[in-house]
Motif scaffolding. Structure first.
Motif, PDB file in Angstrom:
ATOM      1  N   UNK A 219       0.867  -1.179   0.000  1.00 54.44           N
ATOM      2  CA  UNK A 219       0.000   0.000   0.000  1.00 54.44           C
ATOM      3  C   UNK A 219       0.900   1.225   0.000  1.00 54.44           C
ATOM      4  N   UNK A 220       0.782   2.044  -1.031  1.00 54.47           N
ATOM      5  CA  UNK A 220       1.664   3.197  -1.142  1.00 54.47           C
ATOM      6  C   UNK A 220       3.125   2.803  -1.265  1.00 54.47           C
TER       7      UNK A 220
ATOM      8  N   UNK B 261       2.073  -6.836   5.870  1.00 51.90           N
ATOM      9  CA  UNK B 261       2.218  -8.228   6.268  1.00 51.90           C
ATOM     10  C   UNK B 261       0.951  -8.739   6.942  1.00 51.90           C
ATOM     11  N   UNK B 262       0.434  -9.895   6.504  1.00 50.23           N
ATOM     12  CA  UNK B 262      -0.790 -10.443   7.108  1.00 50.23           C
ATOM     13  C   UNK B 262      -0.594 -10.892   8.547  1.00 50.23           C
ATOM     14  N   UNK B 263       0.654 -10.952   8.997  1.00 51.98           N
ATOM     15  CA  UNK B 263       0.925 -11.319  10.387  1.00 51.98           C
ATOM     16  C   UNK B 263       0.848 -10.113  11.320  1.00 51.98           C
ATOM     17  N   UNK B 264       0.728  -8.915  10.744  1.00 52.27           N
ATOM     18  CA  UNK B 264       0.623  -7.699  11.548  1.00 52.27           C
ATOM     19  C   UNK B 264      -0.843  -7.288  11.677  1.00 52.27           C
TER      20      UNK B 264
ATOM     21  N   UNK C  74       0.349   1.892  10.140  1.00 51.19           N
ATOM     22  CA  UNK C  74       1.471   2.749  10.555  1.00 51.19           C
ATOM     23  C   UNK C  74       2.631   2.671   9.579  1.00 51.19           C
ATOM     24  N   UNK C  75       2.688   1.591   8.808  1.00 53.38           N
ATOM     25  CA  UNK C  75       3.757   1.407   7.835  1.00 53.38           C
ATOM     26  C   UNK C  75       3.396   1.966   6.460  1.00 53.38           C
ATOM     27  N   UNK C  76       2.135   2.400   6.301  1.00 56.54           N
ATOM     28  CA  UNK C  76       1.683   2.914   5.009  1.00 56.54           C
ATOM     29  C   UNK C  76       1.988   4.404   4.882  1.00 56.54           C
ATOM     30  N   UNK C  77       2.718   4.812   3.847  1.00 54.40           N
ATOM     31  CA  UNK C  77       3.043   6.229   3.682  1.00 54.40           C
ATOM     32  C   UNK C  77       1.865   7.085   3.240  1.00 54.40           C
TER      33      UNK C  77
ATOM     34  N   UNK D 164      -0.859   8.427   6.888  1.00 51.53           N
ATOM     35  CA  UNK D 164      -0.289   9.072   8.080  1.00 51.53           C
ATOM     36  C   UNK D 164      -1.346   9.848   8.868  1.00 51.53           C
ATOM     37  N   UNK D 165      -2.277  10.495   8.172  1.00 47.21           N
ATOM     38  CA  UNK D 165      -3.328  11.242   8.870  1.00 47.21           C
ATOM     39  C   UNK D 165      -4.248  10.288   9.621  1.00 47.21           C
ATOM     40  N   UNK D 166      -4.617   9.190   8.987  1.00 51.36           N
ATOM     41  CA  UNK D 166      -5.483   8.201   9.630  1.00 51.36           C
ATOM     42  C   UNK D 166      -4.831   7.636  10.884  1.00 51.36           C
ATOM     43  N   UNK D 167      -3.557   7.296  10.791  1.00 50.48           N
ATOM     44  CA  UNK D 167      -2.840   6.727  11.937  1.00 50.48           C
ATOM     45  C   UNK D 167      -2.789   7.731  13.086  1.00 50.48           C
ATOM     46  N   UNK D 168      -2.492   8.992  12.764  1.00 54.19           N
ATOM     47  CA  UNK D 168      -2.456  10.036  13.797  1.00 54.19           C
ATOM     48  C   UNK D 168      -3.832  10.221  14.435  1.00 54.19           C
ATOM     49  N   UNK D 169      -4.881  10.143  13.615  1.00 49.29           N
ATOM     50  CA  UNK D 169      -6.243  10.314  14.124  1.00 49.29           C
ATOM     51  C   UNK D 169      -6.636   9.156  15.040  1.00 49.29           C
ATOM     52  N   UNK D 170      -6.249   7.945  14.668  1.00 48.12           N
ATOM     53  CA  UNK D 170      -6.536   6.768  15.493  1.00 48.12           C
ATOM     54  C   UNK D 170      -5.873   6.909  16.861  1.00 48.12           C
ATOM     55  N   UNK D 171      -4.640   7.396  16.858  1.00 46.30           N
ATOM     56  CA  UNK D 171      -3.936   7.600  18.128  1.00 46.30           C
ATOM     57  C   UNK D 171      -4.613   8.693  18.958  1.00 46.30           C
ATOM     58  N   UNK D 172      -4.974   9.797  18.307  1.00 46.29           N
ATOM     59  CA  UNK D 172      -5.622  10.914  19.007  1.00 46.29           C
ATOM     60  C   UNK D 172      -6.960  10.496  19.606  1.00 46.29           C
TER      61      UNK D 172
END
Length: 213
Positions: free
Chosen positions: A50-51, A56-59, A66-69, A72-80
């Motif tokens: 992706x990007x 990895x299907x094991x993750x 978090x590994x998708x470039x 980044x906005x989605x990951x930050x929003x999930x954390x927030x």
């Protein structure tokens, strides 16, 4: 979950879904059949990206996102929103994951406003509207849409309905305020579910707070 102030309507632009053609090797002599089969098997098991980043299907969902470039906005929003532990749990979940470009289509200042501590409840509402319980792959989803007569209502983890249809062979998602987003990449397998990449941010209809809340 209590819904809060109304968001401006998402006017996401429809993007064409990328089609991945699988090439096939010319027929080989019989004594090369096993080698050809091995090549086909290897190609079928190549990691999904992706990007440009390997998924990895094991993750789990959070680890891969978090590994998708392009998320980044989605990951930050999930954390927030405090949803990291939830989306790292066994699930399984199906996540319709908006790209950074999708968030960029929202009215100016919307993302910054949602990332404020005071808007955490609203941010959580929006993010959980992108999640459906269970691991629903693309083939299953399309089959469900067809079985429903072309218009399938999904119940999201947030609790509000999301309508899935097929538009020129592409899965389209209509949110509660009429915004349309399209699936641009399907079946990114996770250890705790599946991610389908989408090109818009889905917005549920806010409810009026009950008196005294």
């Amino acid at each position: 979950m209590l819904k809060t102030k109304r968001l401006a309507k998402n006017t996401g632009v429809a993007m064409g879904m990328a089609l991945f053609a699988m090439g096939s090797a010319p027929a080989l002599a019989d004594h090369h059949a096993s080698a050809a089969d091995a090549e086909t098997t290897a190609a079928a098991t190549e990691p999904v990206t992706v990007g440009g980043a390997e998924m990895l299907p094991t993750r789990n969902i959070v680890e891969n996102a978090s590994n998708s470039p392009i998320h980044t906005t989605l990951v930050a929003a999930v954390a927030q929103a405090g949803l990291v532990d939830t989306l790292s749990s066994p699930g399984p979940f199906t996540v319709f994951a908006p790209t950074d470009e999708a968030f960029g289509l929202l009215p100016a200042g919307t993302v910054d406003a949602l990332m404020a501590d005071s808007a955490q409840a609203q941010l959580t509402q929006i993010l959980t509207y992108h999640v459906v319980s269970g691991a629903v792959d693309a083939e299953t989803l399309v089959g469900m849409i067809e079985e429903a007569g072309g218009e399938l209502t999904l119940t999201t983890v947030e609790g509000s309905p999301l309508v899935a249809t097929i538009d020129n062979g592409i899965v389209a998602l209509r949110d509660e305020i009429g915004g349309i987003s399209y699936v641009t990449q399907t079946d990114v397998t996770q250890s705790n579910g599946i991610i389908h990449v989408i090109n818009g941010v889905l917005v549920p209809e806010p409810e009026t707070a009950a008196a005294g809340d």
